[in-house]
Design an enzyme around this catalytic site. Structure first.
Site, PDB file in Angstrom:
ATOM      1  N   ASN A 208       0.867  -1.189   0.000  1.00  0.00           N
ATOM      2  CA  ASN A 208       0.000   0.000   0.000  1.00  0.00           C
ATOM      3  C   ASN A 208       0.899   1.232   0.000  1.00  0.00           C
ATOM      4  OD1 ASN A 208       0.594   0.864   2.812  1.00  0.00           O
ATOM      5  ND2 ASN A 208      -0.216  -1.174   3.238  1.00  0.00           N
ATOM      6  N   PHE A 322      -4.029   3.239  14.988  1.00  0.00           N
ATOM      7  CA  PHE A 322      -4.451   4.195  13.970  1.00  0.00           C
ATOM      8  C   PHE A 322      -5.632   3.592  13.212  1.00  0.00           C
ATOM      9  CE2 PHE A 322      -1.755   7.969  13.095  1.00  0.00           C
ATOM     10  CZ  PHE A 322      -1.022   7.915  14.271  1.00  0.00           C
ATOM     11  N   LYS A 336     -12.833  -0.195  16.553  1.00  0.00           N
ATOM     12  CA  LYS A 336     -11.451  -0.696  16.613  1.00  0.00           C
ATOM     13  C   LYS A 336     -10.883  -0.565  18.025  1.00  0.00           C
ATOM     14  CE  LYS A 336     -10.309  -0.096  12.296  1.00  0.00           C
ATOM     15  NZ  LYS A 336      -9.847   0.588  11.102  1.00  0.00           N
TER      16      LYS A 336
HETATM   17  O1  C5P Z   1      -8.301  -2.874  11.368  1.00  0.00           O
HETATM   18  P1  C5P Z   1      -7.386  -1.878  10.729  1.00  0.00           P
HETATM   19  O2  C5P Z   1      -6.374  -2.494   9.832  1.00  0.00           O
HETATM   20  O3  C5P Z   1      -8.065  -0.733  10.065  1.00  0.00           O
HETATM   21  O4  C5P Z   1      -6.637  -1.262  12.005  1.00  0.00           O
HETATM   22  C1  C5P Z   1      -5.610  -0.330  11.868  1.00  0.00           C
HETATM   23  C2  C5P Z   1      -4.708  -0.433  13.064  1.00  0.00           C
HETATM   24  O5  C5P Z   1      -4.357  -1.796  13.291  1.00  0.00           O
HETATM   25  C3  C5P Z   1      -3.389   0.270  12.824  1.00  0.00           C
HETATM   26  O6  C5P Z   1      -2.928   0.766  14.055  1.00  0.00           O
HETATM   27  C4  C5P Z   1      -2.500  -0.831  12.283  1.00  0.00           C
HETATM   28  O7  C5P Z   1      -1.130  -0.587  12.554  1.00  0.00           O
HETATM   29  C5  C5P Z   1      -2.993  -2.052  13.035  1.00  0.00           C
HETATM   30  N1  C5P Z   1      -2.941  -3.321  12.270  1.00  0.00           N
HETATM   31  C6  C5P Z   1      -2.164  -4.379  12.735  1.00  0.00           C
HETATM   32  N2  C5P Z   1      -2.107  -5.557  12.062  1.00  0.00           N
HETATM   33  C7  C5P Z   1      -2.853  -5.728  10.943  1.00  0.00           C
HETATM   34  C8  C5P Z   1      -3.652  -4.667  10.462  1.00  0.00           C
HETATM   35  C9  C5P Z   1      -3.665  -3.484  11.150  1.00  0.00           C
HETATM   36  O8  C5P Z   1      -1.484  -4.210  13.755  1.00  0.00           O
HETATM   37  N3  C5P Z   1      -2.785  -6.891  10.302  1.00  0.00           N
END
Ligand code: C5P
Length: 401
Positions: A208, A322, A336
């Site tokens: 991304n 975040f 979240k």
């Molecule tokens: O659920 P989402 O991906 O939108 O959540 C975002 C948050 O979760 C961010 O703080 C990101 O660093 C963390 N995250 C994570 N592991 C993932 C996906 C997101 O720690 N596989």
């Protein structure tokens, strides 16, 4: 960053004097009021006029000038400084300081000031390596002077080695750090940053557009506040901030392994990394050949690192996530916060101008567990980082959760 701060820049006579002019410009740009004091030898390289024009203040150099001595100006200058920076600091200046000699305007100020002093040496490599210089350096460190070590490289004297004045940006960063209240002293913090790369062959991956800027800004500001900072970074083109331990990783699995190994020792963890939600189920050992039939890649979900951290969070640890959203920002962010057991969540609306991936600015909403929500206006990512650490500090000191 340096607004309202008074910096006294002491310039001694070496070829690097011309670089000190740029230093004045950067200090002024950061909001400091700068007063330059030059030794007699420094004035043989660059005239005081240059420094006067850049600092907008008279340049001091003469201990016995009637005009300034009517106000005992060296004592006044010593008192008004919040920070003294010596750049370039010659071997001679360092020797005089180590011995406590005060035989000119600058060295007199140095004995009279109680402000922190940042010494930035610059000289020929042999002079730098000379046992007398190295002994003086140790003495200065013992006396409480802060040292910005010189960089290595090709020197003006056509020799190669250590002795070049440190990068001007690094000197500015050290100065900012010395002037920042050390509110995170004794705290260990972990910040994750950047994207992850999920390879399906050795040269192709799923990712991304995360630039890593938000996480790097958080690491930098925490280091300025004297935290012990570990930055776990996915692939990005940014340099590691000063005084930060950076661990570089590629994939979400690698990032998870590194973070889970050290998470229990952290007082606070801020997950800004844009972790890829999926990874290819298989990775080819060699570059896949182009085929007219197209290509299907089967994906499987990556572990949610933040949710794992939330599940094993030790008492007292502050956990921040975040939430980058394109719709229902507040509701998705609140969900979240609960689901991942966070102390607060920093939500940004990716559809807003000047917010999110790759920008230097961000416009975020901070939603706390108590339900308290702060809508921050568009600001630099460093300013957002300061707001985040302010809240983390409040929670660490037993503030409301
Ligand atoms: O659920 P989402 O991906 O939108 O959540 C975002 C948050 O979760 C961010 O703080 C990101 O660093 C963390 N995250 C994570 N592991 C993932 C996906 C997101 O720690 N596989």
């Amino acid at each position: 960053m340096l607004k309202g701060k008074s910096i006294l820049l002491g310039v001694s006579g070496g070829i690097a004097v011309y670089k000190a002019a740029e230093l004045v410009r950067l200090f002024v740009k950061a909001g400091a009021s700068v007063h330059v004091v030059m030794t007699a030898n420094a004035q043989k390289f660059v005239t005081p006029l240059t420094f006067q024009a850049l600092s907008n203040n008279a340049v001091g150099s003469d201990l016995f000038s009637m005009e300034s001595e009517s106000q005992i100006s060296h004592i006044q200058k010593a008192r008004m400084a919040d920070l003294v920076v010596l750049a370039p600091a010659t071997a001679n200046l360092m020797a005089k300081m180590a011995a406590g000699i005060a035989d000119d305007y600058l060295t007199t100020i140095l004995l009279a000031t109680t402000a922190p002093v940042l010494v930035c040496p610059a000289m020929n490599v042999k002079m730098w390596e000379h046992p007398a210089t190295q002994r003086n350096l140790r003495t200065l460190a013992e006396l409480g002077y802060r040292i910005q070590p010189p960089a290595a490289g090709f020197l003006a004297c056509q020799e190669e080695g250590a002795g070049r004045l440190a990068d001007i940006e690094d000197i500015v960063e050290s100065a900012i750090r010395l002037l920042t209240p050390p509110t995170l002293t004794g705290r260990s913090v972990l910040v994750s940053a950047g994207p992850t790369h999920e390879h399906f062959d050795p040269v192709r991956f799923l990712s991304n557009p995360s630039s890593g800027k938000m996480g790097y800004a958080l690491a930098k500001i925490a280091a300025r506040r004297s935290a012990k900072v570990c930055l776990v970074s996915g692939p990005c083109s940014l340099d590691a901030p000063a005084q930060v331990e950076r661990i570089c990783v590629t994939s979400a699995i690698e990032m998870r392994d590194v973070i889970l190994k050290i998470s229990s020792k952290q007082d606070a963890i801020v997950m800004t990394a844009a972790v890829s939600d999926y990874r290819p189920s298989e990775k080819a050992a060699h570059k896949m050949k182009k085929s007219p039939e197209g290509l299907s890649v089967l994906l499987e979900p990556n572990p949610d690192i933040l949710a794992s951290l939330g599940a094993i969070k030790p008492p007292g640890q502050v956990l921040v996530g975040f939430a980058a959203e394109t719709e229902n920002l507040a509701q998705n962010a609140k969900d979240k916060l609960i689901r991942k057991n966070l102390d607060f969540v920093v939500a940004n609306d990716l559809t807003r101008q000047g917010a999110g991936f790759a920008y230097d600015t961000n416009e975020v909403k901070i939603i706390e567990r108590s339900g308290e929500t702060s809508d921050l206006s568009v600001m630099t990512k460093e300013e957002v980082a300061s707001q985040i650490w302010d809240r983390v500090e409040r929670l660490l000191s037993g503030g409301q959760k």
